[in-house]
Enzyme design. Structure first.
Site, PDB file in Angstrom:
ATOM      1  N   ASP A 136       0.871  -1.190   0.000  1.00  0.00           N
ATOM      2  CA  ASP A 136       0.000   0.000   0.000  1.00  0.00           C
ATOM      3  C   ASP A 136       0.904   1.234   0.000  1.00  0.00           C
ATOM      4  O   ASP A 136       2.128   1.125   0.150  1.00  0.00           O
ATOM      5  CB  ASP A 136      -0.920  -0.002   1.231  1.00  0.00           C
ATOM      6  CG  ASP A 136      -1.886   1.171   1.256  1.00  0.00           C
ATOM      7  OD1 ASP A 136      -2.353   1.596   0.185  1.00  0.00           O
ATOM      8  OD2 ASP A 136      -2.178   1.694   2.358  1.00  0.00           O
ATOM      9  N   TYR A 190      -1.088   8.262  -2.649  1.00  0.00           N
ATOM     10  CA  TYR A 190      -1.338   7.849  -4.028  1.00  0.00           C
ATOM     11  C   TYR A 190      -2.553   8.559  -4.628  1.00  0.00           C
ATOM     12  O   TYR A 190      -2.642   8.733  -5.838  1.00  0.00           O
ATOM     13  CB  TYR A 190      -1.564   6.330  -4.083  1.00  0.00           C
ATOM     14  CG  TYR A 190      -0.284   5.524  -4.170  1.00  0.00           C
ATOM     15  CD1 TYR A 190       0.971   6.105  -4.025  1.00  0.00           C
ATOM     16  CD2 TYR A 190      -0.339   4.145  -4.402  1.00  0.00           C
ATOM     17  CE1 TYR A 190       2.131   5.346  -4.107  1.00  0.00           C
ATOM     18  CE2 TYR A 190       0.804   3.379  -4.493  1.00  0.00           C
ATOM     19  CZ  TYR A 190       2.042   3.977  -4.341  1.00  0.00           C
ATOM     20  OH  TYR A 190       3.174   3.221  -4.435  1.00  0.00           O
ATOM     21  N   GLY A 191      -3.501   8.904  -3.776  1.00  0.00           N
ATOM     22  CA  GLY A 191      -4.740   9.519  -4.281  1.00  0.00           C
ATOM     23  C   GLY A 191      -4.512  10.812  -5.031  1.00  0.00           C
ATOM     24  O   GLY A 191      -5.351  11.265  -5.792  1.00  0.00           O
ATOM     25  N   CYS A 238      -4.478  -1.753  -1.836  1.00  0.00           N
ATOM     26  CA  CYS A 238      -4.687  -0.325  -2.093  1.00  0.00           C
ATOM     27  C   CYS A 238      -5.603  -0.207  -3.300  1.00  0.00           C
ATOM     28  O   CYS A 238      -5.275  -0.735  -4.369  1.00  0.00           O
ATOM     29  CB  CYS A 238      -3.337   0.329  -2.390  1.00  0.00           C
ATOM     30  SG  CYS A 238      -3.449   2.043  -2.948  1.00  0.00           S
ATOM     31  N   ASN A 239      -6.743   0.438  -3.117  1.00  0.00           N
ATOM     32  CA  ASN A 239      -7.682   0.575  -4.237  1.00  0.00           C
ATOM     33  C   ASN A 239      -7.109   1.437  -5.347  1.00  0.00           C
ATOM     34  O   ASN A 239      -7.300   1.152  -6.526  1.00  0.00           O
ATOM     35  CB  ASN A 239      -8.990   1.220  -3.760  1.00  0.00           C
ATOM     36  CG  ASN A 239      -9.844   0.287  -2.954  1.00  0.00           C
ATOM     37  OD1 ASN A 239     -10.739  -0.352  -3.469  1.00  0.00           O
ATOM     38  ND2 ASN A 239      -9.565   0.178  -1.674  1.00  0.00           N
ATOM     39  N   THR A 240      -6.409   2.508  -4.983  1.00  0.00           N
ATOM     40  CA  THR A 240      -5.885   3.424  -5.995  1.00  0.00           C
ATOM     41  C   THR A 240      -4.893   2.687  -6.892  1.00  0.00           C
ATOM     42  O   THR A 240      -5.003   2.714  -8.121  1.00  0.00           O
ATOM     43  CB  THR A 240      -5.192   4.630  -5.313  1.00  0.00           C
ATOM     44  OG1 THR A 240      -6.055   5.153  -4.309  1.00  0.00           O
ATOM     45  CG2 THR A 240      -4.876   5.715  -6.318  1.00  0.00           C
ATOM     46  N   CYS A 274     -11.195   2.753  -0.199  1.00  0.00           N
ATOM     47  CA  CYS A 274      -9.792   3.071   0.056  1.00  0.00           C
ATOM     48  C   CYS A 274      -9.448   2.257   1.286  1.00  0.00           C
ATOM     49  O   CYS A 274     -10.196   2.274   2.273  1.00  0.00           O
ATOM     50  CB  CYS A 274      -9.613   4.556   0.341  1.00  0.00           C
ATOM     51  SG  CYS A 274      -7.972   4.962   1.000  1.00  0.00           S
ATOM     52  N   THR A 275      -8.348   1.532   1.230  1.00  0.00           N
ATOM     53  CA  THR A 275      -8.055   0.608   2.332  1.00  0.00           C
ATOM     54  C   THR A 275      -7.736   1.343   3.639  1.00  0.00           C
ATOM     55  O   THR A 275      -7.769   0.734   4.710  1.00  0.00           O
ATOM     56  CB  THR A 275      -6.896  -0.330   1.959  1.00  0.00           C
ATOM     57  OG1 THR A 275      -5.776   0.457   1.504  1.00  0.00           O
ATOM     58  CG2 THR A 275      -7.320  -1.296   0.865  1.00  0.00           C
TER      59      THR A 275
HETATM   60  N1  DGL Z   1      -4.857   3.141   0.736  1.00  0.00           N
HETATM   61  C1  DGL Z   1      -4.953   3.653  -0.558  1.00  0.00           C
HETATM   62  C2  DGL Z   1      -6.198   3.209  -1.276  1.00  0.00           C
HETATM   63  O1  DGL Z   1      -6.756   2.179  -0.964  1.00  0.00           O
HETATM   64  C3  DGL Z   1      -4.468   5.011  -0.955  1.00  0.00           C
HETATM   65  C4  DGL Z   1      -4.347   6.142  -0.011  1.00  0.00           C
HETATM   66  C5  DGL Z   1      -3.446   7.217  -0.603  1.00  0.00           C
HETATM   67  O2  DGL Z   1      -2.231   6.991  -0.618  1.00  0.00           O
HETATM   68  O3  DGL Z   1      -3.973   8.246  -1.086  1.00  0.00           O
HETATM   69  O4  DGL Z   1      -6.648   3.823  -2.211  1.00  0.00           O
END
Ligand code: DGL
Length: 262
Positions: free
Chosen positions: A11, A43-44, A75-77, A189-190
């Site tokens: 992540d 990451y977002g 991580c969804n992103t 988002c995790t």
């Molecule tokens: N945990 C991440 C997700 O599931 C991203 C959070 C981030 O870095 O913005 O999207």
């Protein structure tokens, strides 16, 4: 397969712990390497082009160093943008994290559901596709919240998180047209399941759905019949941005006691 070959979780930060938690319940003796791209966080706010290169490259280095049996992009992103690139680059199974729109649509009575993710995730065509396939009779409201990601990091670093701050981060989703009828929200988002209690306190009438338990079942299925050590193994947490001492107590609660840098 060596019993000590780990499962790699990846992540940008601590969010993947919300996937690691349910996975450890199913596979308590699995050796774990938890990797956080803290140097690339959040990451977002990154572009599709950046993540499509950065994520597979980092996973490649991690696979070379730790020789995992399986990688989980927790991580969804990263998953909605780079899962195919990562699968093409690696020669081990890669499990991704996708917004739990299907179970949310199954649960919703009002047929209005929310997708709460990062700004990068909620704009992905992948999300349109899931909404079209699994929630075509629902109104699907989206909201990207970088604030909530920061609040989850702060909570795991031991800082107090005010319910009001969580409320203010989520409120723009509920204030969109038809939002007052929303009865289920997808934590896409995790990082967000780490704030499940605070979100529930702020929005008690809206049920939450996240992908963690489903991903844990998928990991268990893909590793069925494989050997594990006879007892729980000290987990490794590896950070691209240097080891964060403030996270050590939270990481230890997930069995991650060996903190390293990549
Ligand atoms: N945990 C991440 C997700 O599931 C991203 C959070 C981030 O870095 O913005 O999207």
């Amino acid at each position: 397969m060596e019993p000590t070959a780990p499962i790699l979780f990846f992540d940008s930060g601590v969010g993947g712990l919300s996937v690691l938690g349910p996975a450890r319940q199913l596979l308590p003796n699995a050796p774990i390497v938890y990797a956080a791209d803290s140097a690339g966080f959040p990451y977002g706010k990154r572009t599709e082009a950046e993540l499509a290169i950065r994520v597979p490259a980092l996973l490649g280095r991690l696979v070379e160093r730790f020789r995992p049996r399986l990688a989980v992009i927790a991580c969804n992103t990263a998953s909605t943008i780079a899962l195919d690139h990562a699968r093409a680059a690696l020669d081990i199974p890669v499990v991704g994290t996708v917004p739990a729109i299907k179970p949310a649509a199954e649960l919703s009575r009002s047929r209005v559901i929310g997708v709460l993710g990062t700004e990068a995730t909620v704009r992905q065509p992948y999300v349109d596709d899931l909404a079209e396939r699994f929630a075509s009779d629902c109104i699907v409201i989206r909201h990207g919240s970088p604030e909530l990601v920061e609040l989850a990091e702060a909570k795991l670093a031991g800082e107090p998180v005010a319910i009001q701050a969580v409320h203010d981060a989520v409120a723009p989703m509920v204030l969109q047209p038809d939002g007052e009828r929303m009865d289920v929200m997808v934590l896409a988002c995790t990082h967000f399941p780490l704030l499940a209690d605070e979100i529930a306190a702020a929005f008690p009438a809206i049920a939450q759905v996240d992908g963690g338990p489903g991903i844990a079942r998928r990991i268990a299925y893909l590793t069925q019949g494989q050997d594990w050590p006879g007892e729980p193994y000290a987990g490794i947490a590896v950070f691209t941005g240097g080891p964060p001492t403030e996270l050590a107590p939270a990481l230890a609660r997930f069995g991650l006691t060996d903190i390293q840098s990549l």
